[in-house]
Design a protein around this motif. Sequence first.
Motif, mmCIF file in Angstrom:
data_model
loop_
_atom_site.group_PDB
_atom_site.id
_atom_site.type_symbol
_atom_site.label_atom_id
_atom_site.label_comp_id
_atom_site.label_asym_id
_atom_site.label_seq_id
_atom_site.Cartn_x
_atom_site.Cartn_y
_atom_site.Cartn_z
ATOM 1 N N GLU A 100 0.847 -1.118 0.113
ATOM 2 C CA GLU A 100 -0.394 0.251 0.011
ATOM 3 C C GLU A 100 0.763 0.842 -0.377
ATOM 4 N N ALA A 307 0.665 6.333 -0.075
ATOM 5 C CA ALA A 307 -0.394 5.521 1.179
ATOM 6 C C ALA A 307 -1.697 5.941 0.041
ATOM 7 N N ASP A 310 -2.634 4.528 -5.001
ATOM 8 C CA ASP A 310 -2.928 2.674 -5.568
ATOM 9 C C ASP A 310 -1.811 2.174 -7.649
#
Length: 675
Positions: A100, A307, A310
């Motif tokens: 992530e 974070a 994606d």
Amino acid sequence: MNASISSSDTLPRRPIRDLPDELISQIAAGEVVERPASVVRELVDNALDAGARQINVRLLAGGVRLISVEDDGGGIPRDELPVALRRHATSKITDLHDLETVATMGFRGEALAAICSVSEASILSRPAGQDSAYLLDARSGELRPAARNQGTTVEVKELFFSTPARRKFLKSDATELAHCIESVRRHALARPDVGFAIWHEGKLVEQWRAAGGMSDEALARRLGDVLGDAFVQNSVTVEHWSGAVHVTGRAGIPDAARSRPDHQFCYVNGRFVRDKVLTHASRSAYEDVLHGHKQPVYALYVEIDPARVDVNVHPTKIEVRFRDSREVHQAVRHAIENALAAPRAAAAAAAAAAEEAARTPELAPAAPATAPKVAAPAWPQARMSFGDEQGGHKVSNMAGLWAPMREAAPAPVALPAQTAMQAAGAAEVAVDTPGVQWPAGDVPASYAPAAQPRPVTVTEPSPANFTPPAADTPAAAEETIWPLGRAVAQIHGVYILAENAQGMVVVDMHAAHERIVYEQLKNAVNAAEQIPSQPLLIPATFAATPEEVATAEAHGDTLQALGMEVSPFSPKTLAVRAVPATLAQGDAVELARSVLAELAQHDASTVVQRARNEILATMACHGAVRANRRLTLDEMNALLRQMEVTERSDQCNHGRPTWRQMSMKELDALFLRGR
């Protein structure tokens, strides 16, 4: 004629079973390895992750017969070489948190396995501290010592030899080579601290030396090396912070736009991506400065918390998904808009002055080592408007504005024809826009209702605040203060001719004044709550799709801010009950469909701003001074001074240029002077 297939002709049922590993890898290769350029991209990604500072790519037959990627990175230990070729084996991530917040170019651990399944591959590597390098043959698994300095070399031979059908879809060697070069070029633009070299058939075809760091100067040098010096010369620096999003890079000026989007590069945390949010944001920033279907050029680098993005969306990692796409969209759009807002006349004058000083150093001032940066005039500028404003005066009394030049240049001789033209152009037609309600005290002067034509007025610089710039010569004063120069004539009531330090400036007066009025209108309505609307006597109804009905119900407030009222008339019908006042004569149904389509795809605030700007652009076009209007010299100079301080004044609302510079060198070439 083909007969229908009966149930007895269906294929026999096959049992569900596990696929062999080789077939699994070949299926994965179909997603990861599209052509030789895909292999080059994956191998260069690995080299960058290994900390390489020099990457050499060697190709044969466009990469079909051989792809060799050499680097001087950290290398792979002997015991880990066989593991590197296994599917989903990687050193980049170990758990979900790493996935992530991934910050490396690669992380999936399937590229090498997929490549080895459709080619003959080998890896030669030596890490620091290991006695010798080791060569691993991917097909046989043989591992033997070899000679090499620290780093890694991956060779891929006979691509798609095990899948002949895939090889038939490849293009010519020249086409595949071009795709490989483009793949390396994208990496080179993101990493100016790394050197890249591409060899084809034993010949060096491209080379970009390391620029020595990741500074702005290094990036500018790398952009010039890869995209050409013209890109750097015809672009402006982008630097913008918006919350946690940092946008840097360079955005091309509207004049540098191309017919194809082949010079548009977007990077997210150093990774080249194709993302609709970034593309739309960039295009939106150029909306009112590009003409027709021209495509802007830019190289943008978005830095964001890993974070919040994606990258595990597509096997090739070329697509990303943002957690807050609106935040990123606004950041990119505002970054480009702010970079393009400053008028470029002063910067062009500074560049010309610096070039002249470099060419004739004996004429350059001795005090500063480098030529001073010429910016927008520092003293208060005259503002051209079409209304009676307190504190203003007629342009015929602009003695204070031209005081610095009173002794520098002789008074122009007024010919009889010129005198008649000035007398004919002494009045200005006031523009009244019915149906537009402005906030109290914010009525633009150019839209104030008037019963009689009024002369152009300007705001006079305050004597207490006005300090004439220090200059040894009239030319220096003109160059420093007036980048667009001094008006000398008007051609056919359309163009203004001006003289500046570099030569001659030609100004399209309607386009220039249109941009000035447009920017004034945008500033005037920014504080307004909504665009004035006009209720329709008979609502316009139309058959709507379920998506249009849902959009109309969800964005009622946004439609109201746009001056529109669209409500359900029946489960499958919408009714347009009000439209913007300035567009009351247009097609209400077509307008509603267009706005609903925009709202369904993009952020509401973006749609509101775009719709407002389109309405204001129409008003500005009708409110600007028209062609064949004779202007006095004072009116022309007032327009030039206002252009120098108006944002985006280099293009009109439709993207057409407002002025052009012709240097003395270009004028001399027209008349063959010096030959």
